[in-house]
Design a protein around this motif. Structure first.
Motif, PDB file in Angstrom:
ATOM      1  N   THR A   1       1.016  -1.239  -0.005  1.00 45.83           N
ATOM      2  CA  THR A   1       0.086  -0.118  -0.024  1.00 45.83           C
ATOM      3  C   THR A   1       0.988   1.265   0.094  1.00 45.83           C
ATOM      4  O   THR A   1       1.647   1.193   0.827  1.00 45.83           O
ATOM      5  N   PHE A   2       0.621   1.976  -1.023  1.00 48.80           N
ATOM      6  CA  PHE A   2       1.731   3.225  -1.209  1.00 48.80           C
ATOM      7  C   PHE A   2       1.942   3.923   0.005  1.00 48.80           C
ATOM      8  O   PHE A   2       3.070   4.404   0.608  1.00 48.80           O
ATOM      9  N   SER A   3       0.600   4.364   0.889  1.00 44.58           N
ATOM     10  CA  SER A   3       0.913   5.431   2.023  1.00 44.58           C
ATOM     11  C   SER A   3       1.892   4.742   2.850  1.00 44.58           C
ATOM     12  O   SER A   3       2.484   5.595   3.559  1.00 44.58           O
ATOM     13  N   ASN A   4       1.742   3.586   3.289  1.00 42.23           N
ATOM     14  CA  ASN A   4       2.622   3.088   4.047  1.00 42.23           C
ATOM     15  C   ASN A   4       4.180   3.140   3.921  1.00 42.23           C
ATOM     16  O   ASN A   4       5.123   3.471   4.601  1.00 42.23           O
ATOM     17  N   PHE A   5       4.595   2.879   2.539  1.00 36.57           N
ATOM     18  CA  PHE A   5       5.766   2.835   2.114  1.00 36.57           C
ATOM     19  C   PHE A   5       6.432   4.251   2.135  1.00 36.57           C
ATOM     20  O   PHE A   5       7.523   4.557   2.572  1.00 36.57           O
ATOM     21  N   LYS A   6       5.509   5.199   1.586  1.00 32.62           N
ATOM     22  CA  LYS A   6       5.724   6.628   1.717  1.00 32.62           C
ATOM     23  C   LYS A   6       6.165   7.343   3.098  1.00 32.62           C
ATOM     24  O   LYS A   6       7.085   7.922   3.157  1.00 32.62           O
ATOM     25  N   LYS A   7       5.289   6.685   3.967  1.00 27.45           N
ATOM     26  CA  LYS A   7       5.636   7.291   5.410  1.00 27.45           C
ATOM     27  C   LYS A   7       6.870   6.716   5.804  1.00 27.45           C
ATOM     28  O   LYS A   7       7.767   7.361   6.606  1.00 27.45           O
ATOM     29  N   TRP A   8       7.427   5.589   5.322  1.00 29.04           N
ATOM     30  CA  TRP A   8       8.624   4.840   5.900  1.00 29.04           C
ATOM     31  C   TRP A   8       9.752   5.818   5.089  1.00 29.04           C
ATOM     32  O   TRP A   8      10.892   6.042   5.871  1.00 29.04           O
ATOM     33  N   MET A   9       9.588   5.962   3.926  1.00 24.70           N
ATOM     34  CA  MET A   9      10.539   6.511   2.792  1.00 24.70           C
ATOM     35  C   MET A   9      10.688   7.862   3.332  1.00 24.70           C
ATOM     36  O   MET A   9      11.872   8.518   3.436  1.00 24.70           O
ATOM     37  N   GLN A  10       9.779   8.715   3.938  1.00 22.98           N
ATOM     38  CA  GLN A  10       9.963  10.069   4.467  1.00 22.98           C
ATOM     39  C   GLN A  10      10.699  10.125   5.616  1.00 22.98           C
ATOM     40  O   GLN A  10      11.290  11.226   6.045  1.00 22.98           O
ATOM     41  N   SER A  11      11.013   8.983   6.555  1.00 26.01           N
ATOM     42  CA  SER A  11      11.555   8.974   7.595  1.00 26.01           C
ATOM     43  C   SER A  11      13.418   8.618   7.161  1.00 26.01           C
ATOM     44  O   SER A  11      14.065   8.752   8.046  1.00 26.01           O
ATOM     45  N   GLN A  12      13.486   8.504   5.994  1.00 24.44           N
ATOM     46  CA  GLN A  12      14.978   8.206   5.634  1.00 24.44           C
ATOM     47  C   GLN A  12      15.477   9.123   5.031  1.00 24.44           C
ATOM     48  O   GLN A  12      14.853  10.282   4.769  1.00 24.44           O
ATOM     49  N   LYS A  13      16.889   9.050   4.786  1.00 26.82           N
ATOM     50  CA  LYS A  13      17.611  10.275   4.099  1.00 26.82           C
ATOM     51  C   LYS A  13      17.703   9.581   2.757  1.00 26.82           C
ATOM     52  O   LYS A  13      18.679   8.798   2.257  1.00 26.82           O
ATOM     53  N   TRP A  14      16.796   9.951   1.943  1.00 26.35           N
ATOM     54  CA  TRP A  14      16.436   9.413   0.615  1.00 26.35           C
ATOM     55  C   TRP A  14      16.999  10.248  -0.655  1.00 26.35           C
ATOM     56  O   TRP A  14      17.112   9.861  -1.496  1.00 26.35           O
ATOM     57  N   GLN A  15      17.079  11.323  -0.574  1.00 24.16           N
ATOM     58  CA  GLN A  15      17.424  12.556  -1.552  1.00 24.16           C
ATOM     59  C   GLN A  15      18.642  11.997  -2.207  1.00 24.16           C
ATOM     60  O   GLN A  15      19.630  11.763  -1.654  1.00 24.16           O
ATOM     61  N   GLY A  16      18.462  11.822  -3.435  1.00 20.66           N
ATOM     62  CA  GLY A  16      19.720  11.541  -4.366  1.00 20.66           C
ATOM     63  C   GLY A  16      20.206  10.334  -4.154  1.00 20.66           C
ATOM     64  O   GLY A  16      21.370   9.870  -4.495  1.00 20.66           O
TER      65      GLY A  16
ATOM     66  N   ASP B   1      12.839  -3.271   7.765  1.00 19.76           N
ATOM     67  CA  ASP B   1      13.782  -3.897   8.427  1.00 19.76           C
ATOM     68  C   ASP B   1      15.037  -4.388   7.509  1.00 19.76           C
ATOM     69  O   ASP B   1      15.947  -4.859   8.264  1.00 19.76           O
ATOM     70  N   THR B   2      14.851  -4.560   6.328  1.00 21.23           N
ATOM     71  CA  THR B   2      15.759  -5.025   5.575  1.00 21.23           C
ATOM     72  C   THR B   2      16.413  -4.140   4.379  1.00 21.23           C
ATOM     73  O   THR B   2      17.234  -4.321   3.845  1.00 21.23           O
ATOM     74  N   CYS B   3      15.558  -2.837   4.182  1.00 21.45           N
ATOM     75  CA  CYS B   3      15.991  -1.818   3.218  1.00 21.45           C
ATOM     76  C   CYS B   3      16.397  -0.687   3.804  1.00 21.45           C
ATOM     77  O   CYS B   3      16.325  -0.262   4.795  1.00 21.45           O
ATOM     78  N   LEU B   4      17.271   0.139   3.043  1.00 22.82           N
ATOM     79  CA  LEU B   4      17.761   1.298   3.261  1.00 22.82           C
ATOM     80  C   LEU B   4      18.228   1.919   1.781  1.00 22.82           C
ATOM     81  O   LEU B   4      18.050   1.413   0.975  1.00 22.82           O
ATOM     82  N   PHE B   5      18.444   3.452   2.148  1.00 23.61           N
ATOM     83  CA  PHE B   5      18.800   4.224   0.733  1.00 23.61           C
ATOM     84  C   PHE B   5      20.226   4.234   0.825  1.00 23.61           C
ATOM     85  O   PHE B   5      20.838   4.765   1.831  1.00 23.61           O
TER      86      PHE B   5
END
Length: 203
Positions: free
Chosen positions: A78-93, A111-115
């Motif tokens: 579900t997109f909204s759940n992924f978006k919430k997690w991504m917003q908590s990460q340093k994802w830019q670039g 628990d297994t992914c990161l940027f």
């Protein structure tokens, strides 16, 4: 720059599931044309959709069979759940990755992914590439008098020539040394302790 434009009248249109699995529940339009006519996409949606497609789209799996058997956390479908997690990460670039923390991992989840940076991601590409007849980073060039071996690699996104050598072992050692130095340089400037530890474990 992407601007979240609410769907007209606040009514979410019926959206087809991405690859039959992904649910786009964004209360805004995830892509539109700006004043110049250029299509602008929600950056969170682009990353999410790419993840869903590479894991579940039949055509993509046929082209890239290494993703066969890869799974995604149920909440992330579900997109909204992924978006919430991504917003908590340093994802830019950076790029979404599931392999650095565990090379055998085939699951996308919080628990297994990161940027990671493109430079860091290239190390995983090198590790996963086919070695052929020679060690990774080594190729043969035939000369009139005697063959020579070339050591080369991709560092900081650029092809790097490390020199010509008389033997395979010498070329392989040159590549290994260059790669280890490269990994250490990336690890030294990395702020995330998880990524730093994972980088140093690559060799």
């Amino acid at each position: 720059m992407f601007i979240e434009k609410p769907i007209k009248n606040g009514i979410t249109k019926q959206r087809r599931a991405i690859a039959g699995v992904g649910i786009n529940d964004a209360p805004y339009i995830t892509s539109y044309k700006d004043s110049s006519g250029k299509t602008v996409f929600c950056p969170f949606y682009l990353v999410w959709k790419a993840m869903i497609v590479r894991c579940f789209d039949v055509k993509i799996l046929k082209k890239y069979p290494t993703y066969t058997g890869t799974t995604i956390d149920e909440s992330w479908k579900t997109f909204s759940n992924f978006k919430k997690w991504m917003q908590s990460q340093k994802w830019q670039g950076k790029q979404l990755d599931k392999d650095l923390l565990s090379w055998s991992n085939k699951h996308y989840g919080p628990d297994t992914c990161l940027f990671i940076s493109q430079a860091q991601n290239s190390l995983l590409t090198l590790r996963n590439s086919k070695r052929g007849d020679y060690p990774l980073g080594v190729s043969k060039v035939n000369r009139i008098k005697q063959p020579r071996y070339i050591a080369s690699g991709t560092f900081y996104g650029k092809p790097t020539h490390l020199g010509y050598f008389k033997t395979v072992d010498e070329a392989a050692e040159a590549y290994k040394t260059a790669k280890l130095n490269y990994i250490k340089e990336l690890a030294e400037v990395e702020q995330d302790p998880r990524i730093k530890q994972a980088l140093l474990a690559l060799h």
